[in-house]
Design an enzyme around this catalytic site. Structure first.
Site, mmCIF file in Angstrom:
data_model
loop_
_atom_site.group_PDB
_atom_site.id
_atom_site.type_symbol
_atom_site.label_atom_id
_atom_site.label_comp_id
_atom_site.label_asym_id
_atom_site.label_seq_id
_atom_site.Cartn_x
_atom_site.Cartn_y
_atom_site.Cartn_z
ATOM 1 N N LYS A 156 0.842 -1.180 0.000
ATOM 2 C CA LYS A 156 0.000 0.000 0.000
ATOM 3 C C LYS A 156 0.887 1.244 0.000
ATOM 4 C CE LYS A 156 -0.863 1.112 4.862
ATOM 5 N NZ LYS A 156 -0.489 2.514 4.814
ATOM 6 N N HIS A 186 0.012 -4.637 6.069
ATOM 7 C CA HIS A 186 0.474 -5.383 7.238
ATOM 8 C C HIS A 186 -0.594 -5.521 8.307
ATOM 9 C CE1 HIS A 186 0.994 -1.394 9.071
ATOM 10 N NE2 HIS A 186 1.023 -2.028 10.217
ATOM 11 N N LYS A 190 -2.126 -8.907 11.203
ATOM 12 C CA LYS A 190 -2.001 -8.813 12.660
ATOM 13 C C LYS A 190 -2.841 -9.883 13.351
ATOM 14 C CE LYS A 190 -0.906 -3.940 13.459
ATOM 15 N NZ LYS A 190 0.226 -4.198 14.370
ATOM 16 N N GLU A 224 -2.110 6.438 18.732
ATOM 17 C CA GLU A 224 -0.654 6.330 18.793
ATOM 18 C C GLU A 224 -0.116 7.442 19.679
ATOM 19 O OE1 GLU A 224 0.323 4.425 14.414
ATOM 20 O OE2 GLU A 224 -0.012 6.592 14.572
ATOM 21 N N ASP A 243 -3.843 7.305 5.347
ATOM 22 C CA ASP A 243 -2.814 6.446 5.922
ATOM 23 C C ASP A 243 -3.398 5.207 6.581
ATOM 24 O OD1 ASP A 243 -0.185 5.702 6.608
ATOM 25 O OD2 ASP A 243 -0.360 6.647 8.570
ATOM 26 N N HIS A 248 -6.630 0.121 6.922
ATOM 27 C CA HIS A 248 -6.628 -0.618 8.184
ATOM 28 C C HIS A 248 -7.998 -0.649 8.858
ATOM 29 C CE1 HIS A 248 -2.467 -0.436 7.500
ATOM 30 N NE2 HIS A 248 -2.078 0.392 8.445
ATOM 31 N N LYS A 334 -2.375 10.705 16.196
ATOM 32 C CA LYS A 334 -1.018 10.626 16.715
ATOM 33 C C LYS A 334 -0.861 11.589 17.899
ATOM 34 C CE LYS A 334 1.049 9.201 12.341
ATOM 35 N NZ LYS A 334 1.423 7.860 12.849
#
Length: 452
Positions: A156, A186, A190, A224, A243, A248, A334
């Site tokens: 991606k 990814h 998970k 995060e 992002d 995700h 974040k």
């Protein structure tokens, strides 16, 4: 309209589960290989699952000895304790082809390297920027290396909006059919996603209440505690929605909302997720909040007047019989107080329990929390009578998967092994990519930003 090529089903039947006998990694000298790929391949070797040689392809003029030393240094820097026998086996299977990706002679040398290893069905992993995907696939096609259903794995992002995602697919489908294309994300490797599906569908105490009749809302959070750090040049043109939300978090939503698949094959599972996306309206900008943490504009590579969001929160709806009327709240950001990714089911508010006086307190809604990252587990919050509280209060029933069966493999271990054996379960399909971009499109052109 989907850009999927017409003959894809036939290719999938004939070659989808053919095991690869070599892994070819384009861009093997880059950062992703350094921080992810080498470690994952080493761990597969350690577990006896890397039973194929690895050929690296990159523009750097490296010797094979330099590549092998770089690989071992990278693995050790990732925290792995090196075992000599595993290192020897891994390095023995590693070779290198140097060349530019737009040079036909690079693919000629690669063909000779494959012949030298006497392999017949390679899998190609493109750890290169998306702008080079079509260049590499065209080179492979010109050398007749993807003519028999060989798999091509790409990283991606899959476009930066709906139009570019479709254009990228058109470029790639000139040379390969859709089932040959494995889009690696990814997050889909998970530990936690499969556990959610199994716990939900395998337990009769959960599935009957997993719907609009019992749930008040569903919350998906990816928080995060760190910032963009040294990734300003990458992050600033992207932002939180592109992002992590479009890929995700919408994939997590689909896993939580889908109907039970009618079969165990990858396409049936993807069809169930795709049905969720098709039941979702476009995101409503009036139900969207975005922000930017203090200090973001001082990061190297970030435009001084940037309005890129580092925090995003939105309300989405799944308009089908199971979920109509249940809001799905997605939030990510974040520099938040914690680092944690979770799926939280909040049940409807129960009525007062009349025989408990205690100020006629109304019981709190029950919750089920699935933790995805950094640790994986499940927590249930229930209202109960507590002696230490002198009456009713919430109690937590908490379980860590690491304590009940152990933590699973790292995401790239899962995904690289799946690509080698032809299991596309953890890889997203073009029609799913297009639907997720369609859902978030109304949120992409917002210019207002709030400081957080």
């Amino acid at each position: 309209m989907s850009t999927t090529a017409a003959p894809t089903r036939q290719v999938a039947r004939d070659h989808g589960t053919t095991p690869a006998d070599v892994l070819v990694v384009f861009g093997i000298t880059g950062d992703l290989a350094k921080v992810m790929t080498f470690r994952s391949l080493y761990r597969l070797e350690q577990r006896g699952l890397l039973d194929v040689p690895v050929i690296g392809v990159a523009v750097d003029d490296w010797s094979i000895d330099k590549l092998r030393k770089h690989a071992l240094d990278s693995i050790e820097a990732c925290g792995e304790k090196l075992e000599q026998s595993v290192c020897d086996a891994f390095c023995a299977g590693l070779s290198y082809v140097q060349g530019n990706f737009d040079d036909a002679s690079t693919y000629t040398r690669l063909t000779e390297a494959l012949k030298g290893l006497n392999v017949k069905f390679p899998t190609f992993y493109l750890e290169v920027p998306p702008s080079l995907f079509a260049t590499v696939v065209a080179g492979l096609s010109g050398a007749e290396l993807v003519a028999h259903g060989e798999r091509v794995v790409v990283e991606k992002p899959f476009g930066h909006d709906l139009q570019s995602a479709r254009a990228l697919a058109v470029d790639l489908h000139k040379y390969i059919a859709e089932p040959q294309l494995y889009r690696i994300d990814h997050f889909l490797g998970k530990m936690g996603l499969e556990e959610i599906l199994y716990l939900r569908f395998a337990n009769s105490m959960l599935e009957p209440v997993w719907n609009r009749n019992h749930l008040a809302c569903v919350q998906i959070t990816m928080a995060e505690s760190f910032g963009v750090e040294d990734r300003g040049r990458f992050y600033d043109p992207v932002g939180a929605v592109r992002d992590v939300v479009v890929n995700h978090l919408l994939q997590l939503l689909a896993a939580a909302a889908m109907e039970p698949p009618a079969g165990s094959d990858p396409e049936t599972l993807k069809d169930s997720k795709q049905a969720v996306f098709r039941a979702m309206d476009n995101a409503d900008p009036s139900r969207y909040i975005r922000g930017q943490y203090d200090g973001y504009l001082d990061i190297d590579g970030v435009a001084p007047d940037s309005t890129t969001e580092t925090f995003a929160a939105m309300r989405l709806e799944v308009e089908n019989w199971r979920w109509a009327g249940v809001p799905w709240f997605i939030r990510t950001g974040k520099h938040l107080p914690v680092t944690q990714t979770e799926l939280r089911l909040i049940f409807k508010h129960p009525p007062r329990v009349q025989f408990i006086q205690m100020g006629r307190r109304r019981p709190q809604p029950s919750q089920i929390v699935f933790r995805i990252d950094p640790g994986t587990g499940i927590r249930m919050l229930l209202d109960a009578h507590r002696a230490d509280q002198g009456g009713p209060a919430l109690i937590e029933l908490d379980m860590e998967f690491a304590e009940e069966g152990g933590e699973g493999d790292t995401p790239y271990e899962v995904l690289l092994h799946a690509a080698l054996i032809g299991d596309s379960t953890h890889f997203t399909r073009q029609d799913m990519v297009e639907e997720t971009w369609r859902i978030v499109t109304p949120l992409l052109n917002r210019s207002f930003i709030a400081s957080i």
